[in-house]
Motif scaffolding. Structure first.
Motif, mmCIF file in Angstrom:
data_model
loop_
_atom_site.group_PDB
_atom_site.id
_atom_site.type_symbol
_atom_site.label_atom_id
_atom_site.label_comp_id
_atom_site.label_asym_id
_atom_site.label_seq_id
_atom_site.Cartn_x
_atom_site.Cartn_y
_atom_site.Cartn_z
ATOM 1 N N VAL A 1 0.844 -1.289 0.009
ATOM 2 C CA VAL A 1 0.198 -0.127 0.070
ATOM 3 C C VAL A 1 0.847 1.434 0.021
ATOM 4 N N ARG A 2 1.977 1.140 0.618
ATOM 5 C CA ARG A 2 3.028 2.554 0.526
ATOM 6 C C ARG A 2 4.394 1.808 -0.096
ATOM 7 N N GLY A 3 4.391 1.098 -1.101
ATOM 8 C CA GLY A 3 5.434 0.645 -1.896
ATOM 9 C C GLY A 3 6.010 1.568 -2.934
ATOM 10 N N PRO A 4 6.806 0.906 -3.706
ATOM 11 C CA PRO A 4 7.563 1.594 -4.860
ATOM 12 C C PRO A 4 6.547 2.293 -5.702
ATOM 13 N N ILE A 5 5.385 2.056 -5.823
ATOM 14 C CA ILE A 5 4.389 2.610 -6.502
ATOM 15 C C ILE A 5 4.295 4.130 -6.086
ATOM 16 N N VAL A 6 3.890 3.988 -4.695
ATOM 17 C CA VAL A 6 3.611 5.271 -3.770
ATOM 18 C C VAL A 6 4.920 6.191 -3.949
ATOM 19 N N THR A 7 6.104 5.510 -3.716
ATOM 20 C CA THR A 7 7.126 6.400 -3.887
ATOM 21 C C THR A 7 7.302 7.159 -5.119
ATOM 22 N N ARG A 8 7.215 6.362 -6.188
ATOM 23 C CA ARG A 8 7.233 7.062 -7.365
ATOM 24 C C ARG A 8 6.163 8.201 -7.677
ATOM 25 N N ALA A 9 4.947 7.971 -7.208
ATOM 26 C CA ALA A 9 3.952 8.722 -7.179
ATOM 27 C C ALA A 9 4.390 10.194 -6.428
ATOM 28 N N MET A 10 4.893 9.899 -5.458
ATOM 29 C CA MET A 10 5.481 11.247 -4.453
ATOM 30 C C MET A 10 6.575 12.004 -5.369
ATOM 31 N N LYS B 1 -4.154 9.820 -6.103
ATOM 32 C CA LYS B 1 -3.687 8.730 -5.186
ATOM 33 C C LYS B 1 -4.858 7.866 -4.832
ATOM 34 N N ALA B 2 -5.198 6.859 -5.532
ATOM 35 C CA ALA B 2 -6.406 6.125 -5.290
ATOM 36 C C ALA B 2 -5.873 4.578 -4.678
ATOM 37 N N ASN B 3 -4.701 4.650 -4.115
ATOM 38 C CA ASN B 3 -4.082 3.458 -3.454
ATOM 39 C C ASN B 3 -4.404 3.301 -1.988
ATOM 40 N N ILE B 4 -4.814 4.147 -1.315
ATOM 41 C CA ILE B 4 -5.015 3.898 0.042
ATOM 42 C C ILE B 4 -6.349 4.347 0.758
ATOM 43 N N GLY B 5 -6.775 3.843 1.837
ATOM 44 C CA GLY B 5 -7.900 4.230 2.291
ATOM 45 C C GLY B 5 -7.987 5.447 3.233
ATOM 46 N N LEU C 1 -2.478 3.392 -8.320
ATOM 47 C CA LEU C 1 -3.184 2.290 -7.727
ATOM 48 C C LEU C 1 -2.304 1.027 -7.190
ATOM 49 N N VAL C 2 -2.461 0.157 -6.655
ATOM 50 C CA VAL C 2 -1.922 -0.774 -6.050
ATOM 51 C C VAL C 2 -2.042 -2.061 -6.847
ATOM 52 N N PRO C 3 -0.766 -2.773 -7.205
ATOM 53 C CA PRO C 3 -1.056 -3.911 -7.898
ATOM 54 C C PRO C 3 -1.604 -5.035 -7.077
ATOM 55 N N GLY C 4 -2.560 -6.093 -7.741
ATOM 56 C CA GLY C 4 -2.853 -7.189 -6.749
ATOM 57 C C GLY C 4 -2.035 -7.999 -6.174
ATOM 58 N N SER C 5 -0.777 -7.974 -6.877
ATOM 59 C CA SER C 5 0.174 -9.164 -6.325
ATOM 60 C C SER C 5 1.098 -8.435 -5.067
ATOM 61 N N MET D 1 -8.268 -0.418 -5.854
ATOM 62 C CA MET D 1 -8.577 1.324 -6.076
ATOM 63 C C MET D 1 -9.594 1.455 -5.087
ATOM 64 N N THR D 2 -9.302 2.489 -4.510
ATOM 65 C CA THR D 2 -10.184 2.938 -3.364
ATOM 66 C C THR D 2 -11.413 3.755 -4.166
ATOM 67 N N ILE D 3 -12.481 3.812 -3.167
ATOM 68 C CA ILE D 3 -13.676 4.519 -3.967
ATOM 69 C C ILE D 3 -13.737 5.829 -3.241
ATOM 70 N N LEU D 4 -12.801 6.270 -2.431
ATOM 71 C CA LEU D 4 -12.948 7.510 -1.623
ATOM 72 C C LEU D 4 -13.032 8.442 -2.540
#
Length: 471
Positions: A12-21, A40-44, A426-430, A443-446
């Motif tokens: 949820v706070r992995g490499p995708i989020v690092t790159r987003a920042m 950022k639709a990666n986290i609730g 988003l966060v990959p399913g893996s 993907m969050t619906i928030l």
């Protein structure tokens, strides 16, 4: 360094989020991108996505933080009364004082009353309540209590796949054995007792299975378990002598017709003494989700049922090592379990805000499912509850090969490409676990409805382009 720390992963706070920042920083410095903002639709994280806080909660918290405001006539009297009562339960009448390690007794009494009312009169003892730093802290503490042994006797913990990565991360850090049981995607991510039995039987050859974790409503999968399913799980836990851990932080987030939240404790006690006197259960709740979305205050509780007294003493000792959970979080938890009552000045506005938030989430859950299912190559189950969709995506073989050749998981490659081209995070399913050969994202619906529609439209365009590019 500790080798188990190196095994910890938290998608949820992995490499995708690092790159987003990094992309956000680049945009702020004027670097040209194919998009103007990162979504950022990666986290609730409800408030970060625009959800508004409940007025009464923030009023009381403001009064507790700065008691001089108790003389301010702009605050309603019920908020002032609630703040005074809470401050009287604090050391030195200050929210800045440490509390009892188990949590402020006044708050635990209110939590116990809330649980009793929620569960139709099932008794609840405040001494069985522990106020925690969000639900996550309680979950990790219970796991610490359970993990022991070496080699084939090492504790095994059953977790659902897909799962919330807190569980796999905690088990890795504790060097426990993760036992995967798979939810049935074809049946709206339902839980099958036969699958639980398969996973348990296979695990017994190399570990000592001791606990079963359930997330209801589900994260990342959004399913809501039926009462019959919960009964089956309790019977299974009783038969196999497993400690039950019920993660119920989304208990107010139920949207689908015909679905209803049933707490594991309520069902356990309604099944009679054969189960209610024997099955060990820990259940968890939080201020971070539901209609509150107050993630940053880190408020939560855990309740233990049928825990041996000596073991409970050890749990209390573990909690005391941390001194106490954040007292502002305890104050917020108190408000969640004891909100404004009919006839009080703040009641009507509280109900209005609560209803509006939950209704908006229900609409966005339906919107997300509907729009995702218009995209060829994406299939989304109904979002029955919680705050996320977890659709299956079809990734062309050429894209799979390119990802693998470059040392990436295919869905990570998909999500990273999506981020670079659209700014959607988003966060990959893996990162949550999935059956081999299938690919997903969470993907969050928030996000606000208008932004959510834009996000979903961009996602549709990207998927069509990606599929065509790698056809």
């Amino acid at each position: 360094m500790n080798p188990t720390v190196k095994k910890v992963e938290y998608a949820v706070r992995g490499p995708i989020v690092t790159r987003a920042m990094e992309l956000e920083k680049e945009l702020s410095e004027g670097v040209k991108k194919p998009f103007s903002e990162v979504i950022k639709a990666n986290i609730g994280d409800a408030h970060a996505m625009g959800q508004q806080p409940i007025t009464f909660f923030r009023q009381v918290l403001a009064l507790c933080s700065y008691p001089q405001l108790l003389n301010d006539s702009t605050f309603p009297e019920d908020a002032k009364s609630r703040a005074r009562r809470f401050l009287q339960s604090c050391g030195g009448n200050s929210i800045g004082a440490y509390s009892n390690s188990q949590g402020i007794e006044y708050v635990r009494q209110n939590v116990a009353r809330y649980i009793k009312q929620r569960d139709g009169g099932v008794p609840c003892d405040p001494d069985d309540i522990y106020l925690t730093t969000g639900a996550s802290d309680g979950i990790v503490t219970i796991l610490k209590l359970l993990v022991c042994g070496e080699g084939a006797t090492r504790t095994g913990v059953m977790i659902s796949i897909p799962q919330y990565p807190l569980y796999s991360a905690a088990l890795a850090e504790l060097d426990a054995v993760q036992i995967n049981y798979y939810l049935n995607e074809e049946k709206c991510w339902s839980l099958d007792i036969g699958e639980l039995q398969r996973a348990l039987d296979e695990a017994r050859s190399h570990c000592n299975p001791r606990a079963l974790c359930i997330i209801n409503p589900g994260n990342p999968t959004g399913q809501v378990q039926s009462r019959r399913c919960i009964e089956d799980v309790i019977r299974f836990a009783a038969k196999e002598r497993l400690f039950l851990m019920a993660d119920e932080v989304y208990q107010d987030n139920v949207y689908a017709d015909g679905c209803q939240f049933h707490s594991f404790k309520k069902v356990l006690f309604e099944m009679g003494p054969e189960y209610s006197n024997t099955v060990e259960l820990a259940s968890f709740h939080s201020t971070s989700k539901c209609y509150m979305g107050e993630c940053g205050f880190r408020g939560g509780y855990l309740e233990v049922v049928n825990m041996d007294g000596e073991v409970k003493d050890q749990l209390t000792k573990l909690e005391s090592v941390r001194l106490c959970s954040p007292v502002p979080g305890q104050a917020l938890m108190d408000l969640v379990v004891n909100p404004p009552q009919p006839g009080e000045p703040s009641y009507d506005n509280f109900i209005k805000e609560r209803t509006a938030t939950l209704s908006a989430l229900a609409e966005k859950a339906k919107l997300t499912e509907r729009m995702l299912n218009t995209v060829e190559g994406i299939r989304c189950n109904p979002v029955q509850g919680a705050m996320y969709s977890f659709p299956r995506i079809t990734i062309p073989e050429k894209a799979v090969k390119e990802a693998v050749d470059n040392g990436h998981k295919p869905d990570m490659f998909y999500c990273m490409t999506l981020l670079e081209e659209t700014g959607i995070c988003l966060v990959p399913g893996s990162g949550f676990g999935q059956k081999d050969g299938t690919y997903h994202f969470r993907m969050t619906i928030l996000p606000p409805a208008d932004k959510l529609k834009v996000l979903l439209s961009k996602l549709k365009e990207f998927h069509q382009k990606f599929t065509k590019q790698y056809a």
